[in-house]
Write an enzyme that holds these catalytic residues in place. Structure first.
Site, PDB file in Angstrom:
ATOM      1  N   GLU B  49       1.026  -1.136   0.057  1.00  0.00           N
ATOM      2  CA  GLU B  49      -0.036  -0.110   0.165  1.00  0.00           C
ATOM      3  C   GLU B  49       1.067   1.246  -0.053  1.00  0.00           C
ATOM      4  O   GLU B  49       0.525   2.260   0.510  1.00  0.00           O
ATOM      5  CB  GLU B  49      -1.120   0.158   1.215  1.00  0.00           C
ATOM      6  CG  GLU B  49      -2.147  -1.022   0.941  1.00  0.00           C
ATOM      7  CD  GLU B  49      -3.429  -0.804   1.551  1.00  0.00           C
ATOM      8  OE1 GLU B  49      -3.536   0.233   2.336  1.00  0.00           O
ATOM      9  OE2 GLU B  49      -4.288  -1.781   1.815  1.00  0.00           O
ATOM     10  N   HIS B 275      -2.422  -0.615  10.072  1.00  0.00           N
ATOM     11  CA  HIS B 275      -2.005  -2.100  10.323  1.00  0.00           C
ATOM     12  C   HIS B 275      -0.772  -2.118  11.214  1.00  0.00           C
ATOM     13  O   HIS B 275      -0.151  -1.015  11.164  1.00  0.00           O
ATOM     14  CB  HIS B 275      -1.426  -2.742   9.088  1.00  0.00           C
ATOM     15  CG  HIS B 275      -2.705  -3.385   8.217  1.00  0.00           C
ATOM     16  ND1 HIS B 275      -3.048  -4.444   7.924  1.00  0.00           N
ATOM     17  CD2 HIS B 275      -3.641  -2.296   7.487  1.00  0.00           C
ATOM     18  CE1 HIS B 275      -3.994  -4.559   7.155  1.00  0.00           C
ATOM     19  NE2 HIS B 275      -4.362  -3.329   6.792  1.00  0.00           N
TER      20      HIS B 275
END
Lengths: 409, 409
Positions: B49, B275
């Protein structure tokens, strides 16, 4: 293991041109191909352009006796058209779809809809315990105009991805064998790139005995299905279907014989397809000592080939960027027009301004036109953005390889 | 080569959540990630990402000293988001884009536009002459609703393609090491399929020492960026980011230590991302004799896992067929309406019939509506046809593997 008997491998490769409703005498030809394959009993059959799964199923039923193992690769809207029939048990399969494959709006060329791919089959001769053979069936994007080949960058990306795929998947294989319609002439940069970067050998160049069309051509004027106007600059025809091979570990491969059909299938008056079939007999023998993986050739010209291919990909990248910019600009203009119309409509509805200067019908037509342009241009912009990403990525990878080649002692 | 020193490999894996204009405090977090990586000096950094190439470039400049080798994988409209920083020279790279990755019309989920992929990097420790290490960075399709997970068949196709890709590309590698956001809980069928079919080991399960969030969770309520409502059923959080590994040839790999961040980056008050980062310390040692390729586990439960996954893919296939049928029917109806309107218009123009029964404006609006529906429904039909092909192809491949597993003695 020296003294192990030589494996004699007979391979059949054909672009079948079996497009439902479009290809001439398709069913008759597919039956003929099936009959011939059953009679001849090859060890391995690599077919392309079997677009109809029904044709594959019929072939599978017919050939179950002599080729008990087979696989059909599905992809894209129409399919990949690739299938493999084998006397050897198929251990597993892998499909790699090229990241670029023409344009969805080029409906007349249709490559985009086929999901062109390379299909890999790992197979092992029963009773042998070595690493498997890797068989590849594949097709690259067609060439519609050799002088102004708008698809060259895409075909080069495909050739590069194919070479990378072969390098990465064949490291532990004994023998790699590729058959397919590469849509490139033998001296084209894409072929030189593929062969140089993988070390694959051309069965036609290596064959001890050759029989068939002159220069190994596989699109020939003698074939009643070929487009004669396309072959005008090449009176003997062109060679675009290949069988390529290499031994990776402790094996050697020699091409004993290569044959092509010559405009007609043997013993009948129609050809198998608009392409000629290529049939090779290879001798595979185990050597005493593993030779180690030889993934690329030591050809000093490889850096030149990669540089040449990278320049073409770079030209494609610039063209893709221009198209991305144009489509983006068009989308913005359409959006501005829509916003302008919305503002005008609001002003009229609120009774603030003068009466609406256009008749309602024209106003609506214009709005729909702008909306249509907006949707289409946005779609095109997204597509060309992806194209830019993939061309740029390939250019980068080629640069990395060039640097490594130059650093090599 | 026995007695060769153990290689101690420190790995950092993180889904960076660095989406331009959308992710909170992106630039600050990317700077923080870069600073930490520079201070800590890992051997290998696998990031996901990183959607903006500019963020990658900034990281590359900052990390050039301690991680001289890096690669960014380009794909899709936005990019793959994958990048790798390495202390070891990168020999080559390969990108494999999953054949299915959600739906382009699910704009709110956006996975389709990312071109989700697995990025492979072949690297070699300087001075060693063995086969390379294979490092993989990847992300699978997100799970938006666990109870009614419409993307499960796509995620299973991705897990299957990933497993096949690993099996085919890692045959000659010494060590395979995978880090990524798999978007699956440890007990999910996709994880069991991936691990069972490749023999990869879970660093969390194997670690001799663990430190971090309970159960190794990587989406935790303590992280200020996570969506708390999504984590309501899981008060401790969920584990969806993994480091998996295996030794292929004559090596053994042991996980000495595994760590995760715990809702905040060390020493500061914001997290790296939504995360948690996963950090592993692995010991890699050469054994006396090559152990031979062990590509899958001998787990007798593997056939059950493949059967379970195949059933889910089959359910997805039936749903895709229904959608293909609905969109095809809609396109046909829109075409019929257009033809009817064209006939009515022709009749009116030719002055053969009565006067046109509709006002012009409504007539035009209806025609544009029909045209819009025709274009959209045709596009959807093509998309779902591709989806059906890929789901069917995966189902076939799984069946082939099941047959082989059942035939195994």
């Amino acid at each position: 293991m020296e003294g192990e008997p030589t494996l004699r491998l007979r391979i059949f490769n054909l672009n079948c041109w079996a497009i439902r409703y479009l290809s001439k005498r398709r069913q008759q030809r597919v039956r003929l191909i099936g009959d011939t394959l059953r009679q001849e009993g090859f060890d391995l059959v690599l077919l392309q352009e079997v677009w109809s799964e029904q044709d594959y199923s019929e072939l599978k039923v017919k050939l179950a006796g002599c080729y008990p193992f087979s696989h059909y690769f599905r992809s894209g809207v129409i399919g990949s058209g690739l299938c493999v029939f084998s006397r050897f048990p198929i251990l597993d399969t892998l499909l790699y779809q090229y990241s670029l494959n023409g344009y969805p709006y080029m409906l007349q060329h249709g490559d985009w809809f086929c999901g062109k791919s390379v299909g890999l089959v790992g197979a092992r001769e029963q009773g042998r315990s070595q690493s498997p053979f890797v068989f590849l069936s594949l097709q690259l994007h067609a060439e519609y105009c050799r002088d102004k080949d708008a698809y060259l960058p895409h075909r080069l990306v495909q050739a590069w991805e194919l070479a990378q795929f072969i390098r990465h998947t064949s490291k532990a294989a004994d023998v790699v064998l590729l058959g397919g319609d590469l849509n490139m002439h033998p001296e084209d940069v894409g072929i030189r790139l593929l062969r140089g970067w993988t070390g694959l050998q051309d069965a036609f160049a290596e064959a001890m005995h050759f029989e068939g069309c002159k220069n190994g051509c596989t699109l020939v004027p003698d074939n009643c299905f070929t487009d004669k106007s396309e072959l005008l600059p090449f009176p003997l025809g062109i060679r675009i279907d290949y069988i390529l091979y290499k031994a990776i570990s402790s094996f050697t491969v020699k091409c004993e014989e290569l044959k092509t059909t010559t405009g007609q299938a043997p013993g009948v008056d129609i050809p198998f397809s608009d392409h000629e079939a290529v049939m090779a007999t290879l001798h595979i023998q185990r050597q005493g000592q593993p030779a180690g993986a030889t993934l690329g050739t030591a050809d000093p010209a490889l850096a030149d080939v990669v540089t040449e291919a990278r320049a073409e990909v770079g030209a494609g990248l610039r063209a893709a960027r221009r198209q991305r910019y144009s489509s983006g600009r068009m989308a913005v203009l359409a959006l501005l027009l829509l916003l302008l119309q919305a503002a005008a409509a609001l002003v009229t509805l609120a009774g603030l301004g003068v009466e609406q200067p256009f008749p309602k019908l024209s106003f609506c037509l214009l709005a729909f036109l702008a909306l249509g342009v907006l949707v289409l241009a946005t779609g095109l912009h997204l597509f060309h953005t992806m194209e830019v990403k993939m061309l740029h990525g390939t250019e980068d990878q080629m640069w990395m390889v060039l640097r490594a080649l130059q650093e090599r002692p």
